[in-house]
Design a protein around this motif. Structure first.
Motif, PDB file in Angstrom:
ATOM      1  N   ALA A  43       0.839  -1.211   0.000  1.00 13.05           N
ATOM      2  CA  ALA A  43       0.000   0.000   0.000  1.00 13.05           C
ATOM      3  C   ALA A  43       0.869   1.255   0.000  1.00 13.05           C
ATOM      4  CB  ALA A  43      -0.935  -0.005   1.208  1.00 13.05           C
ATOM      5  N   LEU A  44       1.904   1.267   0.817  1.00 11.96           N
ATOM      6  CA  LEU A  44       2.768   2.446   0.893  1.00 11.96           C
ATOM      7  C   LEU A  44       3.528   2.684  -0.410  1.00 11.96           C
ATOM      8  CD1 LEU A  44       4.200   2.030   4.487  1.00 11.96           C
ATOM      9  CD2 LEU A  44       2.538   3.741   3.717  1.00 11.96           C
ATOM     10  N   ALA A  45       3.988   1.607  -1.041  1.00 13.61           N
ATOM     11  CA  ALA A  45       4.706   1.761  -2.313  1.00 13.61           C
ATOM     12  C   ALA A  45       3.823   2.437  -3.349  1.00 13.61           C
ATOM     13  CB  ALA A  45       5.183   0.394  -2.813  1.00 13.61           C
ATOM     14  N   LEU A  46       2.566   2.045  -3.399  1.00 13.46           N
ATOM     15  CA  LEU A  46       1.646   2.634  -4.365  1.00 13.46           C
ATOM     16  C   LEU A  46       1.192   4.031  -3.950  1.00 13.46           C
ATOM     17  CD1 LEU A  46       0.066   2.259  -6.987  1.00 13.46           C
ATOM     18  CD2 LEU A  46      -1.727   1.122  -5.652  1.00 13.46           C
ATOM     19  N   ALA A  47       0.980   4.232  -2.672  1.00  7.96           N
ATOM     20  CA  ALA A  47       0.469   5.519  -2.183  1.00  7.96           C
ATOM     21  C   ALA A  47       1.512   6.621  -2.226  1.00  7.96           C
ATOM     22  CB  ALA A  47      -0.051   5.378  -0.754  1.00  7.96           C
ATOM     23  N   VAL A  48       2.738   6.299  -1.859  1.00  6.38           N
ATOM     24  CA  VAL A  48       3.750   7.322  -1.646  1.00  6.38           C
ATOM     25  C   VAL A  48       4.627   7.547  -2.875  1.00  6.38           C
ATOM     26  CG1 VAL A  48       5.733   7.957  -0.218  1.00  6.38           C
ATOM     27  CG2 VAL A  48       3.730   6.893   0.829  1.00  6.38           C
ATOM     28  N   GLU A  49       4.951   6.479  -3.574  1.00  9.09           N
ATOM     29  CA  GLU A  49       5.824   6.619  -4.744  1.00  9.09           C
ATOM     30  C   GLU A  49       5.234   5.895  -5.950  1.00  9.09           C
ATOM     31  OE1 GLU A  49      10.143   6.853  -4.065  1.00  9.09           O
ATOM     32  OE2 GLU A  49       9.677   5.795  -2.190  1.00  9.09           O
ATOM     33  N   PRO A  50       4.066   6.329  -6.393  1.00  5.88           N
ATOM     34  CA  PRO A  50       3.433   5.629  -7.509  1.00  5.88           C
ATOM     35  C   PRO A  50       4.263   5.689  -8.792  1.00  5.88           C
ATOM     36  CG  PRO A  50       2.291   7.676  -7.065  1.00  5.88           C
ATOM     37  CD  PRO A  50       3.281   7.479  -5.962  1.00  5.88           C
ATOM     38  N   ASN A  51       5.101   6.700  -8.919  1.00  5.35           N
ATOM     39  CA  ASN A  51       5.922   6.829 -10.122  1.00  5.35           C
ATOM     40  C   ASN A  51       7.009   5.756 -10.199  1.00  5.35           C
ATOM     41  OD1 ASN A  51       6.944   8.293  -7.859  1.00  5.35           O
ATOM     42  ND2 ASN A  51       8.521   9.168  -9.165  1.00  5.35           N
ATOM     43  N   THR A  52       7.367   5.140  -9.078  1.00  8.35           N
ATOM     44  CA  THR A  52       8.365   4.069  -9.099  1.00  8.35           C
ATOM     45  C   THR A  52       7.746   2.703  -8.811  1.00  8.35           C
ATOM     46  OG1 THR A  52       8.918   4.352  -6.752  1.00  8.35           O
ATOM     47  CG2 THR A  52      10.186   5.666  -8.367  1.00  8.35           C
TER      48      THR A  52
ATOM     49  N   GLY B 215       6.215  -0.783  -9.331  1.00  4.40           N
ATOM     50  CA  GLY B 215       6.371  -1.675 -10.473  1.00  4.40           C
ATOM     51  C   GLY B 215       6.420  -3.136 -10.101  1.00  4.40           C
ATOM     52  N   GLU B 216       7.000  -3.909 -11.000  1.00  7.41           N
ATOM     53  CA  GLU B 216       7.034  -5.362 -10.850  1.00  7.41           C
ATOM     54  C   GLU B 216       7.697  -5.810  -9.559  1.00  7.41           C
ATOM     55  OE1 GLU B 216       5.441  -7.679 -12.624  1.00  7.41           O
ATOM     56  OE2 GLU B 216       4.606  -5.964 -13.711  1.00  7.41           O
ATOM     57  N   GLN B 217       8.717  -5.102  -9.108  1.00  4.82           N
ATOM     58  CA  GLN B 217       9.387  -5.512  -7.875  1.00  4.82           C
ATOM     59  C   GLN B 217       8.427  -5.450  -6.686  1.00  4.82           C
ATOM     60  OE1 GLN B 217      12.624  -6.846  -7.671  1.00  4.82           O
ATOM     61  NE2 GLN B 217      11.680  -7.480  -5.753  1.00  4.82           N
ATOM     62  N   ASP B 218       7.582  -4.416  -6.656  1.00  2.67           N
ATOM     63  CA  ASP B 218       6.606  -4.306  -5.567  1.00  2.67           C
ATOM     64  C   ASP B 218       5.605  -5.465  -5.610  1.00  2.67           C
ATOM     65  OD1 ASP B 218       7.444  -1.664  -4.460  1.00  2.67           O
ATOM     66  OD2 ASP B 218       6.944  -1.025  -6.502  1.00  2.67           O
TER      67      ASP B 218
ATOM     68  N   ASP C   8       7.473  -8.661  -4.569  1.00  4.65           N
ATOM     69  CA  ASP C   8       7.666  -8.690  -3.116  1.00  4.65           C
ATOM     70  C   ASP C   8       6.387  -9.116  -2.402  1.00  4.65           C
ATOM     71  OD1 ASP C   8      10.281  -7.853  -3.503  1.00  4.65           O
ATOM     72  OD2 ASP C   8       9.905  -5.778  -2.864  1.00  4.65           O
ATOM     73  N   ALA C   9       5.260  -8.615  -2.869  1.00  3.17           N
ATOM     74  CA  ALA C   9       3.974  -8.984  -2.262  1.00  3.17           C
ATOM     75  C   ALA C   9       3.676 -10.461  -2.496  1.00  3.17           C
ATOM     76  CB  ALA C   9       2.864  -8.102  -2.820  1.00  3.17           C
ATOM     77  N   ARG C  10       3.914 -10.939  -3.700  1.00  2.44           N
ATOM     78  CA  ARG C  10       3.698 -12.365  -3.996  1.00  2.44           C
ATOM     79  C   ARG C  10       4.629 -13.235  -3.144  1.00  2.44           C
ATOM     80  NH1 ARG C  10       0.278 -12.972  -8.236  1.00  2.44           N
ATOM     81  NH2 ARG C  10       0.349 -11.443  -9.907  1.00  2.44           N
ATOM     82  N   ASP C  11       5.900 -12.821  -3.056  1.00  2.00           N
ATOM     83  CA  ASP C  11       6.870 -13.584  -2.251  1.00  2.00           C
ATOM     84  C   ASP C  11       6.461 -13.634  -0.783  1.00  2.00           C
ATOM     85  OD1 ASP C  11       8.351 -13.991  -4.549  1.00  2.00           O
ATOM     86  OD2 ASP C  11       9.890 -12.488  -4.049  1.00  2.00           O
ATOM     87  N   ALA C  12       5.749 -12.614  -0.326  1.00  2.00           N
ATOM     88  CA  ALA C  12       5.274 -12.582   1.069  1.00  2.00           C
ATOM     89  C   ALA C  12       3.998 -13.399   1.248  1.00  2.00           C
ATOM     90  CB  ALA C  12       5.048 -11.141   1.503  1.00  2.00           C
ATOM     91  N   GLY C  13       3.471 -13.943   0.147  1.00  3.24           N
ATOM     92  CA  GLY C  13       2.314 -14.817   0.249  1.00  3.24           C
ATOM     93  C   GLY C  13       0.990 -14.214  -0.173  1.00  3.24           C
ATOM     94  N   LEU C  14       0.991 -12.984  -0.668  1.00  5.04           N
ATOM     95  CA  LEU C  14      -0.270 -12.381  -1.114  1.00  5.04           C
ATOM     96  C   LEU C  14      -0.634 -12.913  -2.491  1.00  5.04           C
ATOM     97  CD1 LEU C  14       0.128  -8.631  -0.042  1.00  5.04           C
ATOM     98  CD2 LEU C  14      -0.928 -10.507   1.215  1.00  5.04           C
ATOM     99  N   SER C  15      -1.898 -13.210  -2.668  1.00  8.56           N
ATOM    100  CA  SER C  15      -2.388 -13.688  -3.965  1.00  8.56           C
ATOM    101  C   SER C  15      -2.584 -12.504  -4.908  1.00  8.56           C
ATOM    102  CB  SER C  15      -3.724 -14.418  -3.779  1.00  8.56           C
ATOM    103  OG  SER C  15      -4.745 -13.480  -3.444  1.00  8.56           O
ATOM    104  N   GLY C  16      -2.799 -12.809  -6.176  1.00 12.57           N
ATOM    105  CA  GLY C  16      -3.081 -11.758  -7.151  1.00 12.57           C
ATOM    106  C   GLY C  16      -4.308 -10.949  -6.774  1.00 12.57           C
ATOM    107  N   ASP C  17      -5.366 -11.622  -6.323  1.00 13.16           N
ATOM    108  CA  ASP C  17      -6.579 -10.911  -5.905  1.00 13.16           C
ATOM    109  C   ASP C  17      -6.318 -10.023  -4.688  1.00 13.16           C
ATOM    110  OD1 ASP C  17      -8.248 -11.820  -7.922  1.00 13.16           O
ATOM    111  OD2 ASP C  17      -9.089 -13.461  -6.723  1.00 13.16           O
ATOM    112  N   GLU C  18      -5.514 -10.514  -3.755  1.00 15.84           N
ATOM    113  CA  GLU C  18      -5.195  -9.708  -2.579  1.00 15.84           C
ATOM    114  C   GLU C  18      -4.360  -8.483  -2.958  1.00 15.84           C
ATOM    115  OE1 GLU C  18      -5.313 -13.089   0.920  1.00 15.84           O
ATOM    116  OE2 GLU C  18      -3.466 -12.846  -0.231  1.00 15.84           O
TER     117      GLU C  18
END
Length: 193
Positions: free
Chosen positions: A128-137, A139-142, A145-155
């Motif tokens: 959430a912070l990556a998208l809220a604070v630095e939307p210009n950067t 991307g795929e790494q964010d 990272d979320a997938r690697d932490a166990g979040l699904s695509g829907d989540e």
């Protein structure tokens, strides 16, 4: 007191179109008061209706695997990062209640980057912070990272949609100088008697 709610006109629930009046009154019946956001946005009924429809679509979805507390966690982290007092106070109250934790909202709102959270909560807040604070950067790494932490695509989508909705909400609150209801400050802090 109404003049202190917003720098723009406010509308009492009884002056709203019937469909909005019913929705706002249902919320007031559950909470015991009318949240100021509804009287502040009420002077633009079409916008209030659209806001409520999208809010309900992302925040009240029954088929989301994000818990209601996790959804509120996104709102408080995003709103804290965006310095939105109204949303931090109002949704902080809801987060305290849903998480059954009287301090979580204060901890997340004041410094969402370093607050101690469990692994899943940390991944949700970081996304959430990556998208809220630095939307210009953002991307795929964010996403990775979320997938690697166990979040699904829907989540991941849900976190992003909530973050986006509250970017709008935060800016409307800033524009209108929206004041939180006093009732929100104590909700979820002391046991209900």
């Amino acid at each position: 007191m109404a003049e202190n709610i917003s720098r723009f006109p406010v509308v009492e629930p009884h002056d709203l179109p019937e469909d909005l009046r019913d929705r706002v009154n249902a919320i007031a019946d559950r909470s015991g008061f009318v949240p100021n956001v509804f009287t502040a946005l009420g002077h633009r009924p079409r916008e209030l209706r659209a806001f409520l429809d999208y809010h309900d679509a992302v925040m009240e979805r029954e088929d989301s695997t994000l818990s209601k507390a996790e959804r509120e966690l996104v709102v408080v982290a995003t709103s804290g990062a965006n310095s939105c007092t109204y949303c931090v106070v109002a949704h902080g109250a809801i987060l305290r209640i849903r998480a059954k934790d009287p301090t979580i909202a204060d901890r997340v709102a004041t410094n969402p980057w370093t607050v101690e959270l469990d692994h899943r909560q940390r991944a949700i807040v970081d996304l959430a912070l990556a998208l809220a604070v630095e939307p210009n950067t953002f991307g795929e790494q964010d996403i990775d990272d979320a997938r690697d932490a166990g979040l699904s695509g829907d989540e991941i989508w849900d976190v992003g949609a909530i973050t986006a909705l509250f970017a709008l909400s935060n800016r409307i609150a800033h524009l209108s100088a929206l004041r939180p209801n006093d009732e929100f400050y104590l909700m979820g802090r002391i046991p209900r008697g």
